[in-house]
Design a protein around this motif. Structure first.
Motif, short mmCIF file in Angstrom:
data_model
loop_
_atom_site.label_atom_id
_atom_site.label_comp_id
_atom_site.label_asym_id
_atom_site.label_seq_id
_atom_site.Cartn_x
_atom_site.Cartn_y
_atom_site.Cartn_z
N LYS A 89 0.87 -1.17 0.00
CA LYS A 89 0.00 0.00 0.00
C LYS A 89 0.91 1.22 0.00
O LYS A 89 2.02 1.15 -0.52
CB LYS A 89 -0.90 -0.01 1.24
CG LYS A 89 -1.77 -1.25 1.38
CD LYS A 89 -2.88 -1.25 0.39
CE LYS A 89 -3.77 -2.47 0.60
NZ LYS A 89 -4.96 -2.43 -0.17
N ALA A 90 0.52 2.30 0.60
CA ALA A 90 1.34 3.50 0.68
C ALA A 90 1.65 3.82 2.14
O ALA A 90 0.98 3.33 3.05
CB ALA A 90 0.60 4.69 0.04
N CYS A 91 2.67 4.64 2.34
CA CYS A 91 3.01 5.18 3.67
C CYS A 91 3.22 4.10 4.73
O CYS A 91 2.73 4.21 5.86
CB CYS A 91 1.96 6.17 4.14
SG CYS A 91 1.79 7.59 3.06
N GLY A 92 3.95 3.03 4.37
CA GLY A 92 4.27 2.01 5.35
C GLY A 92 3.21 0.94 5.56
O GLY A 92 3.34 0.11 6.44
N TRP A 93 2.14 0.97 4.77
CA TRP A 93 1.06 -0.01 4.91
C TRP A 93 1.26 -1.15 3.91
O TRP A 93 1.69 -0.94 2.78
CB TRP A 93 -0.29 0.64 4.61
CG TRP A 93 -0.81 1.56 5.65
CD1 TRP A 93 -0.19 2.67 6.13
CD2 TRP A 93 -2.05 1.48 6.31
NE1 TRP A 93 -0.99 3.28 7.06
CE2 TRP A 93 -2.15 2.58 7.18
CE3 TRP A 93 -3.12 0.59 6.25
CZ2 TRP A 93 -3.26 2.81 7.99
CZ3 TRP A 93 -4.22 0.82 7.05
CH2 TRP A 93 -4.28 1.92 7.91
N LEU A 94 0.85 -2.34 4.34
CA LEU A 94 0.77 -3.48 3.43
C LEU A 94 -0.37 -4.37 3.88
O LEU A 94 -0.82 -4.31 5.02
CB LEU A 94 2.10 -4.25 3.37
CG LEU A 94 2.61 -4.97 4.62
CD1 LEU A 94 2.01 -6.36 4.75
CD2 LEU A 94 4.11 -5.07 4.56
N THR A 95 -0.83 -5.19 2.95
CA THR A 95 -1.84 -6.20 3.25
C THR A 95 -1.18 -7.55 3.02
O THR A 95 -0.61 -7.78 1.95
CB THR A 95 -3.07 -6.04 2.34
OG1 THR A 95 -3.63 -4.75 2.55
CG2 THR A 95 -4.13 -7.08 2.65
N ALA A 124 5.77 15.24 3.89
CA ALA A 124 5.98 15.27 2.44
C ALA A 124 6.84 14.08 2.00
O ALA A 124 6.56 13.45 0.97
CB ALA A 124 6.63 16.59 2.02
N ALA A 125 7.87 13.77 2.78
CA ALA A 125 8.74 12.64 2.43
C ALA A 125 8.01 11.31 2.55
O ALA A 125 8.09 10.47 1.65
CB ALA A 125 9.98 12.64 3.33
N LEU A 126 7.28 11.10 3.64
CA LEU A 126 6.62 9.81 3.82
C LEU A 126 5.50 9.59 2.83
O LEU A 126 5.20 8.45 2.46
CB LEU A 126 6.17 9.61 5.27
CG LEU A 126 5.02 10.42 5.86
CD1 LEU A 126 3.67 9.85 5.51
CD2 LEU A 126 5.17 10.45 7.36
N GLN A 127 4.90 10.66 2.35
CA GLN A 127 3.83 10.51 1.35
C GLN A 127 4.37 10.01 0.01
O GLN A 127 3.61 9.53 -0.82
CB GLN A 127 3.08 11.82 1.16
CG GLN A 127 2.19 12.14 2.34
CD GLN A 127 1.49 13.48 2.21
OE1 GLN A 127 1.97 14.41 1.55
NE2 GLN A 127 0.34 13.59 2.84
N GLN A 128 5.67 10.11 -0.18
CA GLN A 128 6.30 9.62 -1.40
C GLN A 128 6.76 8.16 -1.27
O GLN A 128 7.22 7.56 -2.23
CB GLN A 128 7.51 10.49 -1.76
CG GLN A 128 7.19 11.95 -1.96
CD GLN A 128 6.19 12.17 -3.08
OE1 GLN A 128 6.30 11.61 -4.14
NE2 GLN A 128 5.17 12.99 -2.81
N MET A 129 6.63 7.61 -0.07
CA MET A 129 7.15 6.27 0.20
C MET A 129 6.05 5.21 0.21
O MET A 129 4.91 5.49 0.55
CB MET A 129 7.86 6.24 1.56
CG MET A 129 9.06 7.12 1.64
SD MET A 129 9.79 7.02 3.31
CE MET A 129 10.91 8.42 3.22
N VAL A 130 6.44 4.02 -0.13
CA VAL A 130 5.60 2.84 0.09
C VAL A 130 6.13 2.19 1.37
O VAL A 130 5.49 2.26 2.41
CB VAL A 130 5.64 1.88 -1.11
CG1 VAL A 130 4.84 0.62 -0.83
CG2 VAL A 130 5.10 2.58 -2.36
N LYS A 131 7.33 1.62 1.31
CA LYS A 131 8.01 1.12 2.51
C LYS A 131 8.82 2.28 3.06
O LYS A 131 9.49 3.00 2.32
CB LYS A 131 8.93 -0.05 2.16
CG LYS A 131 9.72 -0.58 3.34
CD LYS A 131 10.59 -1.77 2.96
CE LYS A 131 11.72 -1.32 2.07
NZ LYS A 131 12.73 -2.36 1.84
N LYS A 136 15.83 8.62 4.90
CA LYS A 136 15.16 9.69 4.13
C LYS A 136 14.25 10.52 5.02
O LYS A 136 14.12 11.73 4.83
CB LYS A 136 14.39 9.10 2.96
CG LYS A 136 15.29 8.62 1.84
CD LYS A 136 14.49 8.09 0.68
CE LYS A 136 15.42 7.61 -0.43
NZ LYS A 136 14.69 7.01 -1.55
N LEU A 137 13.62 9.90 6.00
CA LEU A 137 12.78 10.65 6.93
C LEU A 137 13.64 11.54 7.83
O LEU A 137 13.28 12.69 8.09
CB LEU A 137 11.94 9.70 7.79
CG LEU A 137 10.86 8.92 7.03
CD1 LEU A 137 10.22 7.87 7.93
CD2 LEU A 137 9.81 9.86 6.47
#
Length: 140
Positions: A89-95, A124-131, A136-137
């Motif tokens: 998913k986005a922002c550190g989420w997964l299923t 702003a940085a975390l919104q660009q991340m999946v994991k 970077k944070l």
């Protein structure tokens, strides 16, 4: 009176399979008891119950489990293990492959977000991340 609470996770006949999968990923985890309907297990020392309830209910993003990680290695490990057969998913989420939602987050995130000057850049940085990428944070 002492009461405890723990999640009961509804599965479509594969509660033990899921419990074994989760126990293989997290330390201090094991099956406590099981029968045809219910499996009780510990994940990282916390109680869980898996119920073989049938196809009537499925998981969704309304409920997720947050796992805070101190290092990038922990994030990478949990991400790879839980994602096996699942979906990013986005922002550190997964299923995961059972449909359960997880948030794999750096433990430093709360501190970064509580800094009023740094928080907008971190968001702003975390919104660009999946994991999540801890460095970077921190650099944001």
């Amino acid at each position: 009176m002492i009461q405890s609470s723990y999640p009961c996770l509804w599965f479509d006949g594969n509660a033990k399979e899921a419990a074994l999968f989760y126990c293989s990923i997290f330390e201090n985890s094991k099956i406590i008891s099981e029968n045809d309907y219910v499996v009780r297990f510990l994940l990282n020392g916390k109680d869980f119950m898996g119920l073989n309830g049938g196809p009537y209910h499925t998981f969704n993003e309304a409920v997720s489990f947050v796992v805070e990680c101190d290092t990038q290695e922990e994030i990478d490990y949990l991400w790879a293990k839980l994602l096996d057969g699942g979906k990013e998913k986005a922002c550190g989420w997964l299923t995961d492959k059972y449909g359960l939602c997880w948030q794999i987050v750096p433990s430093v995130l709360g501190k970064l977000m509580s800094n009023p000057e740094k928080a907008p850049k971190v968001v702003a940085a975390l919104q660009q991340m999946v994991k999540f990428d801890i460095q970077k944070l921190l650099d944001a």
